[in-house]
Scaffold this active site. Structure first.
Site, mmCIF file in Angstrom:
data_model
loop_
_atom_site.group_PDB
_atom_site.id
_atom_site.type_symbol
_atom_site.label_atom_id
_atom_site.label_comp_id
_atom_site.label_asym_id
_atom_site.label_seq_id
_atom_site.Cartn_x
_atom_site.Cartn_y
_atom_site.Cartn_z
ATOM 1 N N ASN A 9 -23.534 16.028 -20.567
ATOM 2 C CA ASN A 9 -22.823 17.072 -19.819
ATOM 3 C C ASN A 9 -21.746 16.371 -18.985
ATOM 4 O O ASN A 9 -22.052 15.735 -17.987
ATOM 5 C CB ASN A 9 -23.841 17.809 -18.934
ATOM 6 N N TRP A 10 -20.506 16.508 -19.425
ATOM 7 C CA TRP A 10 -19.416 15.785 -18.746
ATOM 8 C C TRP A 10 -19.016 16.443 -17.433
ATOM 9 O O TRP A 10 -18.246 15.892 -16.675
ATOM 10 C CB TRP A 10 -18.194 15.688 -19.674
ATOM 11 N N LYS A 11 -19.471 17.651 -17.211
ATOM 12 C CA LYS A 11 -19.116 18.407 -15.998
ATOM 13 C C LYS A 11 -17.598 18.430 -15.815
ATOM 14 O O LYS A 11 -16.865 18.450 -16.802
ATOM 15 C CB LYS A 11 -19.862 17.826 -14.786
ATOM 16 N N HIS A 96 -27.184 26.074 -15.802
ATOM 17 C CA HIS A 96 -27.244 24.761 -15.153
ATOM 18 C C HIS A 96 -27.396 24.963 -13.646
ATOM 19 O O HIS A 96 -26.861 25.914 -13.082
ATOM 20 C CB HIS A 96 -25.963 23.972 -15.458
ATOM 21 N N GLU A 98 -26.018 23.678 -11.186
ATOM 22 C CA GLU A 98 -24.762 23.797 -10.433
ATOM 23 C C GLU A 98 -24.202 25.209 -10.564
ATOM 24 O O GLU A 98 -23.575 25.728 -9.642
ATOM 25 C CB GLU A 98 -23.769 22.728 -10.908
ATOM 26 N N GLU A 167 -34.477 20.589 -15.524
ATOM 27 C CA GLU A 167 -33.712 19.692 -14.661
ATOM 28 C C GLU A 167 -34.058 19.953 -13.202
ATOM 29 O O GLU A 167 -33.478 20.856 -12.575
ATOM 30 C CB GLU A 167 -32.213 19.920 -14.859
ATOM 31 N N GLY A 173 -27.973 13.889 -10.343
ATOM 32 C CA GLY A 173 -26.908 13.134 -9.689
ATOM 33 C C GLY A 173 -27.356 12.370 -8.452
ATOM 34 O O GLY A 173 -26.536 11.852 -7.702
ATOM 35 N N SER A 212 -30.701 12.381 -13.613
ATOM 36 C CA SER A 212 -30.592 10.924 -13.466
ATOM 37 C C SER A 212 -31.242 10.138 -14.611
ATOM 38 O O SER A 212 -31.854 9.093 -14.383
ATOM 39 C CB SER A 212 -31.144 10.466 -12.116
ATOM 40 N N GLY A 233 -26.022 13.736 -17.343
ATOM 41 C CA GLY A 233 -24.737 13.926 -16.686
ATOM 42 C C GLY A 233 -24.000 12.602 -16.546
ATOM 43 O O GLY A 233 -23.366 12.118 -17.491
ATOM 44 N N GLY A 234 -24.118 11.992 -15.372
ATOM 45 C CA GLY A 234 -23.356 10.782 -15.039
ATOM 46 C C GLY A 234 -23.362 9.714 -16.125
ATOM 47 O O GLY A 234 -22.307 9.157 -16.480
HETATM 48 P P1 PGA Z 1 -27.246 13.561 -13.968
HETATM 49 O O1 PGA Z 1 -26.953 15.097 -14.334
HETATM 50 O O2 PGA Z 1 -27.702 12.890 -15.233
HETATM 51 O O3 PGA Z 1 -25.949 13.032 -13.466
HETATM 52 O O4 PGA Z 1 -28.321 13.585 -12.923
HETATM 53 C C1 PGA Z 1 -27.780 15.806 -15.199
HETATM 54 C C2 PGA Z 1 -27.272 17.201 -15.390
HETATM 55 O O5 PGA Z 1 -26.781 17.808 -14.422
HETATM 56 O O6 PGA Z 1 -27.327 17.759 -16.497
#
Ligand code: PGA
Length: 250
Positions: A9-11, A96, A98, A167, A173, A212, A233-234
């Site tokens: 997930n590149w956000k 998600h 967010e 998640e 993050g 993470s 994500g990251g």
């Molecule tokens: P993260 O994000 O790996 O940076 O914790 C995961 C996600 O939000 O899908």
């Protein structure tokens, strides 16, 4: 039995050039991916069409990070499921944390998005996750149970299109992950909830862990019985790091 999925997930990251480079670098590594792992990346909307075209024939499939809860019309700034489908995108992330917590999406809105995608015959990467206060207060199973309602009254043939991603919000993050045992405990709970409605079909549902995930913790988490890969994500923003995580799912 269940084919693992590792999804990046590149956000809201990457310029156009960076996105192209990241996609190409990752595709260039695909020979090293285990054959039993599906690889997905979710770039920002503006890059979807181009990356999807470049990626025809690649093992790295391009999916969307979101979609609108409405079909079409006066919804400035929104992108509908049918638009995604019309450029050949077959899957999108919905719910998600967010979207739920930063943008205030309600369970009802998330449900509508799920239905929009299913109407287009698209796959849904459906996210659930509790906040830290909810885990500390002991309500995490109830929270997940409530969020799961969005996918618990579907026709079995539609439910086939659902991939669940657990998640925990406190792990996204933050560098903190759920322990492999905490992940397994929640994944098994989720599967039992799905089982109550869909019976044996729930044994086929992929349940991904997110929060993470890094190369140094991926294989232990992915090794758990009910964990079928990850939503990353990251660590998906660097092709070689993400490739290590993909290998850990094989
Ligand atoms: P993260 O994000 O790996 O940076 O914790 C995961 C996600 O939000 O899908």
């Amino acid at each position: 039995m269940r084919k693992s999925i590792v999804a990046g997930n590149w956000k809201m990251n990457m310029s156009h050039v960076e996105a192209l480079n990241l996609y190409k670098s990752l595709s260039a590594l695909e020979e090293s991916f285990p054959s039993n792992v599906e690889v997905l990346v979710a770039p920002p909307y503006v890059y979807l069409n181009e990356l999807n075209n470049i990626g025809k024939g690649s093992r790295v499939k391009v999916i969307a990070q979101n979609c609108a809860s409405n079909e079409s019309g006066a919804y400035t700034g929104e992108v509908s499921a049918s638009m995604l489908r019309s450029i050949g995108i077959n899957s999108a992330i919905v719910g998600h944390s967010e979207r739920r917590h930063v943008f205030g999406e309600s369970i009802r809105e998330v449900t509508e998005k799920v239905l929009m995608l299913l109407k287009q015959n698209m796959q849904v990467v459906f996210c659930v996750g509790e906040q830290l206060s909810e885990r500390k207060g002991g309500s995490h199973f109830n929270v997940i149970s409530d969020q799961l309602q969005s996918v618990l009254s579907l026709e079995p043939s539609l439910f086939e299109k659902i991939v669940v991603a657990y998640e925990p919000v406190w792990a996204i993050g933050t560098g903190e992950t759920a322990s492999p045992e905490q992940a397994q405990e929640m994944h098994s709970f989720i599967r039992s909830k799905l089982n109550e409605v869909y019976g044996k079909q729930s044994n086929q549902t992929r349940i991904l862990y997110g929060g993470s995930v890094k190369p140094n913790n991926a294989s232990e988490i992915f090794g758990k019985q009910d964990v079928d890969g990850g939503l990353v994500g990251g660590a998906s923003l660097d092709a070689s790091v993400f490739a290590e995580i993909i290998k850990a799912a094989g």
